[in-house]
Design a protein around this motif. Structure first.
Motif, short mmCIF file in Angstrom:
data_model
loop_
_atom_site.label_atom_id
_atom_site.label_comp_id
_atom_site.label_asym_id
_atom_site.label_seq_id
_atom_site.Cartn_x
_atom_site.Cartn_y
_atom_site.Cartn_z
N THR A 3 0.83 -1.11 0.15
CA THR A 3 -0.05 0.14 -0.02
C THR A 3 0.73 1.31 -0.14
O THR A 3 1.77 1.07 0.95
N THR A 4 0.77 2.18 -0.95
CA THR A 4 1.33 3.59 -0.86
C THR A 4 0.11 4.50 -0.53
O THR A 4 -0.77 4.53 -1.20
N VAL A 5 0.72 5.67 0.20
CA VAL A 5 -0.16 6.59 0.56
C VAL A 5 0.45 7.64 -0.38
O VAL A 5 1.59 8.25 -0.21
N SER A 21 4.70 8.88 -3.00
CA SER A 21 3.93 8.31 -1.84
C SER A 21 5.06 7.51 -0.69
O SER A 21 6.19 7.46 -1.08
N GLU A 24 3.41 2.18 2.69
CA GLU A 24 2.81 2.03 4.25
C GLU A 24 3.20 0.66 4.57
O GLU A 24 3.54 0.61 5.71
N SER A 25 3.34 -0.34 3.91
CA SER A 25 3.83 -1.56 4.18
C SER A 25 5.20 -1.67 4.70
O SER A 25 5.45 -2.80 5.36
N LEU A 27 6.26 0.37 6.80
CA LEU A 27 6.45 1.06 8.17
C LEU A 27 6.27 0.10 9.31
O LEU A 27 5.73 -0.88 9.04
N VAL A 42 11.10 5.75 7.38
CA VAL A 42 9.89 5.73 6.65
C VAL A 42 10.17 5.83 5.24
O VAL A 42 10.88 6.64 4.55
N LEU A 96 5.80 9.81 11.02
CA LEU A 96 4.99 10.27 10.04
C LEU A 96 4.56 11.90 10.45
O LEU A 96 4.36 12.59 9.73
#
Length: 153
Positions: A3-5, A21, A24-25, A27, A42, A96
Protein backbone atom coordinates in the motif's frame (compact mmCIF):
# COMPACT_ATOMS: atom_id res chain seq x y z
CA UNK A 1 -0.22 -6.40 -0.46
CA UNK A 2 1.80 -3.20 -0.92
CA UNK A 3 0.00 0.00 0.00
CA UNK A 4 1.25 3.45 -0.83
CA UNK A 5 -0.05 6.75 0.44
CA UNK A 6 0.27 9.62 -2.06
CA UNK A 7 2.42 12.55 -0.93
CA UNK A 8 1.11 15.02 -3.53
CA UNK A 9 -0.24 15.26 -7.05
CA UNK A 10 2.87 15.05 -9.26
CA UNK A 11 3.37 17.36 -12.19
CA UNK A 12 2.90 14.99 -15.11
CA UNK A 13 4.88 17.23 -17.47
CA UNK A 14 8.01 17.23 -15.36
CA UNK A 15 10.73 14.62 -15.48
CA UNK A 16 12.28 16.07 -12.34
CA UNK A 17 12.71 13.63 -9.51
CA UNK A 18 9.98 13.82 -6.89
CA UNK A 19 8.39 11.63 -4.25
CA UNK A 20 5.10 9.96 -5.11
CA UNK A 21 4.02 8.26 -1.91
CA UNK A 22 4.91 6.61 1.37
CA UNK A 23 5.19 2.84 1.19
CA UNK A 24 2.82 2.01 4.02
CA UNK A 25 3.78 -1.65 4.12
CA UNK A 26 7.35 -0.60 4.94
CA UNK A 27 6.37 1.20 8.15
CA UNK A 28 6.85 -0.41 11.56
CA UNK A 29 3.87 -2.42 12.77
CA UNK A 30 4.00 -0.66 16.15
CA UNK A 31 2.76 2.66 14.76
CA UNK A 32 -0.39 3.67 16.61
CA UNK A 33 0.32 1.39 19.56
CA UNK A 34 1.82 2.13 22.97
CA UNK A 35 5.03 0.53 21.65
CA UNK A 36 5.39 3.03 18.78
CA UNK A 37 9.04 4.09 18.47
CA UNK A 38 9.82 7.81 18.67
CA UNK A 39 11.64 7.62 15.34
CA UNK A 40 11.80 5.03 12.60
CA UNK A 41 12.46 4.68 8.88
CA UNK A 42 9.77 5.87 6.50
CA UNK A 43 10.11 4.52 2.95
CA UNK A 44 8.93 6.87 0.20
CA UNK A 45 8.64 6.04 -3.49
CA UNK A 46 10.49 8.12 -6.10
CA UNK A 47 8.88 9.07 -9.41
CA UNK A 48 11.71 7.43 -11.33
CA UNK A 49 15.17 5.92 -10.99
CA UNK A 50 17.63 8.24 -9.23
CA UNK A 51 20.75 9.36 -11.11
CA UNK A 52 24.24 9.17 -9.64
CA UNK A 53 24.40 12.96 -9.18
CA UNK A 54 20.97 13.06 -7.54
CA UNK A 55 21.88 10.24 -5.20
CA UNK A 56 25.10 11.95 -4.12
CA UNK A 57 23.24 15.15 -3.23
CA UNK A 58 20.35 13.37 -1.52
CA UNK A 59 22.58 11.14 0.61
CA UNK A 60 24.97 13.95 1.56
CA UNK A 61 24.69 14.30 5.37
CA UNK A 62 24.57 18.08 4.93
CA UNK A 63 21.29 17.70 2.99
CA UNK A 64 19.69 15.80 5.88
CA UNK A 65 21.04 18.32 8.39
CA UNK A 66 19.54 21.25 6.44
CA UNK A 67 16.22 19.45 6.05
CA UNK A 68 16.03 18.68 9.75
CA UNK A 69 16.81 22.29 10.54
CA UNK A 70 14.25 23.65 8.05
CA UNK A 71 11.50 21.36 9.29
CA UNK A 72 12.07 22.05 12.96
CA UNK A 73 13.13 18.51 13.84
CA UNK A 74 14.33 18.04 17.43
CA UNK A 75 18.06 18.45 17.97
CA UNK A 76 18.17 15.52 20.39
CA UNK A 77 18.11 11.86 19.41
CA UNK A 78 19.40 10.24 16.25
CA UNK A 79 20.01 12.52 13.28
CA UNK A 80 17.82 12.45 10.21
CA UNK A 81 19.40 10.38 7.45
CA UNK A 82 18.42 9.93 3.79
CA UNK A 83 19.28 6.74 1.92
CA UNK A 84 18.42 5.97 -1.70
CA UNK A 85 17.49 2.35 -2.23
CA UNK A 86 16.53 1.62 -5.83
CA UNK A 87 13.39 3.76 -6.42
CA UNK A 88 12.84 4.38 -2.73
CA UNK A 89 13.99 7.06 -0.36
CA UNK A 90 14.52 5.67 3.12
CA UNK A 91 13.95 8.58 5.49
CA UNK A 92 15.66 7.33 8.63
CA UNK A 93 15.21 8.58 12.20
CA UNK A 94 11.93 10.37 11.58
CA UNK A 95 8.21 9.80 12.01
CA UNK A 96 4.97 10.33 10.14
CA UNK A 97 4.25 13.28 12.43
CA UNK A 98 7.54 14.98 11.49
CA UNK A 99 6.83 14.41 7.82
CA UNK A 100 3.33 15.85 8.18
CA UNK A 101 4.58 18.80 10.25
CA UNK A 102 7.06 20.08 7.67
CA UNK A 103 9.64 17.50 6.69
CA UNK A 104 7.64 16.30 3.64
CA UNK A 105 7.38 19.87 2.33
CA UNK A 106 11.10 20.43 2.97
CA UNK A 107 11.92 17.20 1.09
CA UNK A 108 9.76 18.26 -1.87
CA UNK A 109 11.44 21.68 -1.96
CA UNK A 110 14.89 20.11 -1.74
CA UNK A 111 14.12 17.82 -4.70
CA UNK A 112 12.76 20.77 -6.74
CA UNK A 113 15.93 22.75 -5.98
CA UNK A 114 18.07 19.73 -6.81
CA UNK A 115 16.33 19.36 -10.18
CA UNK A 116 16.87 23.05 -10.94
CA UNK A 117 20.52 22.90 -9.91
CA UNK A 118 21.20 19.82 -12.04
CA UNK A 119 19.35 21.31 -15.04
CA UNK A 120 21.40 24.51 -14.73
CA UNK A 121 24.64 22.52 -14.57
CA UNK A 122 23.57 20.44 -17.60
CA UNK A 123 22.70 23.62 -19.51
CA UNK A 124 26.10 25.14 -18.65
CA UNK A 125 27.84 22.00 -19.90
CA UNK A 126 25.80 22.15 -23.14
CA UNK A 127 26.70 25.81 -23.69
CA UNK A 128 30.39 25.04 -23.05
CA UNK A 129 30.26 22.06 -25.42
CA UNK A 130 28.64 24.23 -28.12
CA UNK A 131 31.34 26.88 -27.64
CA UNK A 132 34.05 24.20 -28.01
CA UNK A 133 32.35 22.90 -31.15
CA UNK A 134 32.15 26.40 -32.67
CA UNK A 135 35.81 27.01 -31.83
CA UNK A 136 36.79 23.67 -33.35
CA UNK A 137 34.86 24.49 -36.56
CA UNK A 138 36.59 27.89 -36.69
CA UNK A 139 40.00 26.26 -36.22
CA UNK A 140 39.25 23.61 -38.82
CA UNK A 141 38.01 26.21 -41.32
CA UNK A 142 41.11 28.36 -40.71
CA UNK A 143 43.38 25.34 -41.18
CA UNK A 144 41.55 24.39 -44.37
CA UNK A 145 41.86 27.97 -45.68
CA UNK A 146 45.60 28.00 -44.90
CA UNK A 147 46.13 24.64 -46.55
CA UNK A 148 44.19 25.69 -49.65
CA UNK A 149 46.59 28.62 -50.25
CA UNK A 150 49.60 26.34 -50.50
CA UNK A 151 50.58 25.23 -53.99
CA UNK A 152 53.25 22.77 -54.95
CA UNK A 153 53.92 24.08 -58.42
Amino acid sequence: MTTTVPLHAPDATSDDLHLLSILESGLPGQIGTPDEPATYTVPAVFSRQVTRDERARIEDPETARRLAEQSGAPTTGPALRLVVSDRRLLIENTSLDRLRDGLAAALAAMLRDLGGDLRAARDERAVAAEAREVEERRRSDATHAAVSTIRFE
